[in-house]
Scaffold this active site. Structure first.
Site, short mmCIF file in Angstrom:
data_model
loop_
_atom_site.label_atom_id
_atom_site.label_comp_id
_atom_site.label_asym_id
_atom_site.label_seq_id
_atom_site.Cartn_x
_atom_site.Cartn_y
_atom_site.Cartn_z
N SER A 22 75.86 4.10 17.73
CA SER A 22 75.27 5.20 16.96
C SER A 22 75.86 5.18 15.56
O SER A 22 76.94 4.61 15.34
CB SER A 22 75.52 6.56 17.65
N GLU A 24 76.55 7.46 11.79
CA GLU A 24 76.66 8.79 11.20
C GLU A 24 76.44 8.74 9.69
O GLU A 24 76.98 7.86 9.00
CB GLU A 24 78.05 9.39 11.48
N ASP A 116 85.19 22.78 9.87
CA ASP A 116 86.28 23.09 8.93
C ASP A 116 85.90 24.31 8.11
O ASP A 116 84.74 24.51 7.76
CB ASP A 116 86.51 21.90 8.00
N ALA A 135 84.64 25.23 19.60
CA ALA A 135 83.60 24.27 19.97
C ALA A 135 83.17 24.44 21.42
O ALA A 135 81.98 24.29 21.73
CB ALA A 135 84.10 22.85 19.72
N ARG A 174 87.88 21.65 28.13
CA ARG A 174 87.05 22.86 28.03
C ARG A 174 85.69 22.54 27.44
O ARG A 174 84.66 23.08 27.88
CB ARG A 174 87.78 23.93 27.19
N GLN A 222 90.06 6.60 -1.08
CA GLN A 222 89.34 7.77 -0.58
C GLN A 222 89.61 8.00 0.90
O GLN A 222 89.85 9.12 1.34
CB GLN A 222 87.84 7.61 -0.83
N PHE A 226 91.55 11.24 2.65
CA PHE A 226 90.95 12.05 3.71
C PHE A 226 91.81 12.00 4.97
O PHE A 226 92.01 13.02 5.64
CB PHE A 226 89.53 11.57 4.01
N HIS A 276 80.61 4.48 17.69
CA HIS A 276 79.97 5.38 16.72
C HIS A 276 80.52 4.99 15.35
O HIS A 276 81.74 5.04 15.12
CB HIS A 276 80.32 6.83 17.04
N ARG A 282 76.08 3.94 3.76
CA ARG A 282 75.98 2.55 3.31
C ARG A 282 75.75 1.67 4.53
O ARG A 282 76.33 1.89 5.58
CB ARG A 282 77.28 2.11 2.61
#
Length: 299
Positions: A22, A24, A116, A135, A174, A222, A226, A276, A282
């Site tokens: 998958s 993102e 966030d 969540a 949970r 970058q 992060f 994933h 890109r």
């Protein structure tokens, strides 16, 4: 000596177990970025991913754009699209209205996250007094509204706000017990962290898939910035590989490709069959990783 016959990464695609991939994306902010977004989507769609997910900003700041992108991806490419959903700064009724909007648009896959706060990654989270608390609570709300395929987040190095590993794994349990179908991990660069996390989850009775989130390093500075805010470690060996490449884009890209290839190859050899990939809108590195994993575009 390694025996290539025992390594999944050395088998041909027709010999390997079936793999799931998958991708993102995030909603583009400008016309130029949107053009790049759609170019990447259309290049990756022929790989027949399980789904393509689209994030939205802190506090749900890009909800409308996310819905528009997800709806268009599904209608234009035929690829299943998943919309991200958080419960930051909104009441239950407001979040439920967003969910029903997804339903009306034919979106049945959701990545359910606490999210966030608007102040940014790493800042304290305070639930809305009339909102979903976390969540797991959000997943339960989705299950009450309708039939969705639900993914949640997992943290191979422990969420920064988890006091210890017991707290971390209990929180994952949970979310799964509330009805999530799978967990997708935050980016990580030490495969041992992911494998140990999976072992902890299995020992706690969690049987749902825990899909590794793979972050190709398009820009080391970058990504490192992060990572420092979200609790992901940058190993010394990794920093060393990119040291001095700020003004060497071609070499940087080659090193990034090698690092990502090494990571997915190791995981494949460990028996991992679901991936994933965080694309940053890109396609080149994502296409390369898919090829390494044995996935080819369908004509």
């Amino acid at each position: 000596m390694l025996d290539d016959n025992l390594r999944a990464s050395r088998l041909t695609a027709d010999q390997r177990p079936e793999l799931q991939i998958s991708f993102e994306f995030f909603p583009p902010k400008t016309d130029v970025m949107e053009e790049k977004f759609w170019d990447s989507v259309h290049k990756l769609a022929p790989l027949k991913p399980r789904f393509v997910s689209v994030t939205y900003g802190a506090g749900g700041s890009t909800r409308e754009r996310t819905l528009r992108m997800v709806s268009r991806i599904k209608s234009e490419t035929g690829v299943d699209a998943a919309a991200h959903l958080t419960c930051v700064g909104a009441t239950r009724d407001e979040v439920d209205a967003v969910v029903r909007g997804y339903q009306d648009a034919g979106v049945t896959r959701i990545v359910a996250l606490r999210g966030d706060p608007p102040e940014g990654v790493g800042q304290p989270f305070t639930p809305h007094p009339e909102g979903y608390r976390n969540a797991a609570d959000l997943v339960g709300g989705l299950r009450r509204i309708g039939e969705f395929d639900i993914s949640v987040a997992a943290y191979p190095e422990k969420h920064p706000q988890s006091a210890d590993w017991q707290t971390e794994i209990d929180n994952l349990k949970r979310k799964i017990d509330a009805g999530a179908d799978r967990a997708i991990t935050q980016m990580f660069f030490t495969n041992g962290d992911y494998l140990r996390y999976v072992e902890r989850a299995r020992a706690a009775g969690i049987t749902a898939p825990i899909v590794p989130g793979i972050q190709p390093i398009h820009n080391f500075k970058q990504i490192a910035s992060f990572a420092s805010r979200c609790g992901t470690s940058i190993p010394d060996w990794l920093a060393e590989r990119f040291d001095g490449l700020d003004d060497e884009p071609e070499t940087h890209a080659l090193v990034a490709s090698a690092v990502a290839a090494e990571q997915v190859t190791e995981l494949l050899d460990e028996g991992v069959t679901e991936f994933h990939i965080y694309t940053h809108n890109r396609s080149p590195l994502a296409l390369a990783l898919a090829r390494i994993l044995g996935r080819r575009p369908e004509q």
